[in-house]
Design a protein around this motif. Sequence first.
Motif, short mmCIF file in Angstrom:
data_model
loop_
_atom_site.label_atom_id
_atom_site.label_comp_id
_atom_site.label_asym_id
_atom_site.label_seq_id
_atom_site.Cartn_x
_atom_site.Cartn_y
_atom_site.Cartn_z
N PHE A 63 138.89 76.32 26.56
CA PHE A 63 139.49 76.27 25.23
C PHE A 63 140.30 77.52 24.89
O PHE A 63 140.70 77.70 23.74
N SER A 64 140.52 78.37 25.89
CA SER A 64 141.28 79.62 25.68
C SER A 64 140.74 80.41 24.50
O SER A 64 141.47 80.82 23.59
N VAL A 65 139.43 80.62 24.52
CA VAL A 65 138.76 81.39 23.47
C VAL A 65 139.02 82.87 23.72
O VAL A 65 138.83 83.37 24.83
N ASN A 95 125.28 71.01 11.02
CA ASN A 95 126.51 70.76 10.28
C ASN A 95 127.65 71.61 10.84
O ASN A 95 127.44 72.49 11.68
N HIS A 96 128.82 71.34 10.37
CA HIS A 96 130.04 71.95 10.91
C HIS A 96 130.19 73.43 10.58
O HIS A 96 131.07 74.09 11.14
N SER A 97 129.37 73.96 9.70
CA SER A 97 129.47 75.38 9.36
C SER A 97 128.67 76.26 10.33
O SER A 97 128.77 77.48 10.27
N GLN A 98 127.91 75.65 11.22
CA GLN A 98 127.03 76.39 12.12
C GLN A 98 127.76 76.83 13.39
O GLN A 98 128.70 76.19 13.83
N GLY A 99 127.28 77.92 13.97
CA GLY A 99 127.80 78.38 15.25
C GLY A 99 128.37 79.78 15.19
O GLY A 99 128.44 80.41 14.13
N VAL A 100 128.78 80.24 16.36
CA VAL A 100 129.38 81.56 16.50
C VAL A 100 130.89 81.43 16.28
O VAL A 100 131.54 80.63 16.95
N PRO A 101 131.44 82.19 15.35
CA PRO A 101 132.89 82.14 15.15
C PRO A 101 133.63 82.56 16.42
O PRO A 101 133.28 83.56 17.05
N VAL A 102 134.63 81.76 16.80
CA VAL A 102 135.44 82.05 17.98
C VAL A 102 136.91 81.85 17.63
O VAL A 102 137.24 81.07 16.74
N GLU A 103 137.75 82.57 18.33
CA GLU A 103 139.19 82.43 18.14
C GLU A 103 139.74 81.58 19.28
O GLU A 103 139.69 81.98 20.44
N VAL A 104 140.24 80.40 18.92
CA VAL A 104 140.82 79.47 19.89
C VAL A 104 142.33 79.49 19.69
O VAL A 104 142.81 79.21 18.58
N ASP A 105 143.07 79.81 20.76
CA ASP A 105 144.53 79.97 20.65
C ASP A 105 145.21 78.80 19.95
O ASP A 105 145.97 78.99 19.01
#
Length: 139
Positions: A63-65, A95-105
């Motif tokens: 995903f080009s993170v 839910n969709h607010s969960q997870g580690v924030p990542v930057e996807v190009d």
Amino acid sequence: MDTTAIDKALIAIIEKRQQLNALSYEDESYDDIEDELHDLEDDFIDEHGEALEDIIGDVHEDFSVDTEVLSPLSYIAQEYVKTGENETGNQYDCNHSQGVPVEVDELESKPTKLVLIPNPLRIILNVDARNRKVAWSNE
């Protein structure tokens, strides 16, 4: 890689976190439950950390993170919802607010997050409040 063992270990962590979150700090069993949780997390990393880091690294590449791969524990959601059961144990989603924030190009304007979900074991890319993609699955 034994995904059933990973599922069971991840479910144990989720359920122990839920048990801990239901207690107040004043509860006499809080410290014991917290110690049990830390032991489960340590065992999880010892037994499955390397394999999961490799998978998460592959997802980052696919995903080009632009963000760094973190410990697999970081990708465990803060809150899960039970969605069913099977022979491995409880099934969960978040839910969709969960997870580690990542930057996807390709999604740089979206608040994307990666999260680990058990049974079936998968990594979800939460794109925004309504959209998500299965980034990896053992199925």
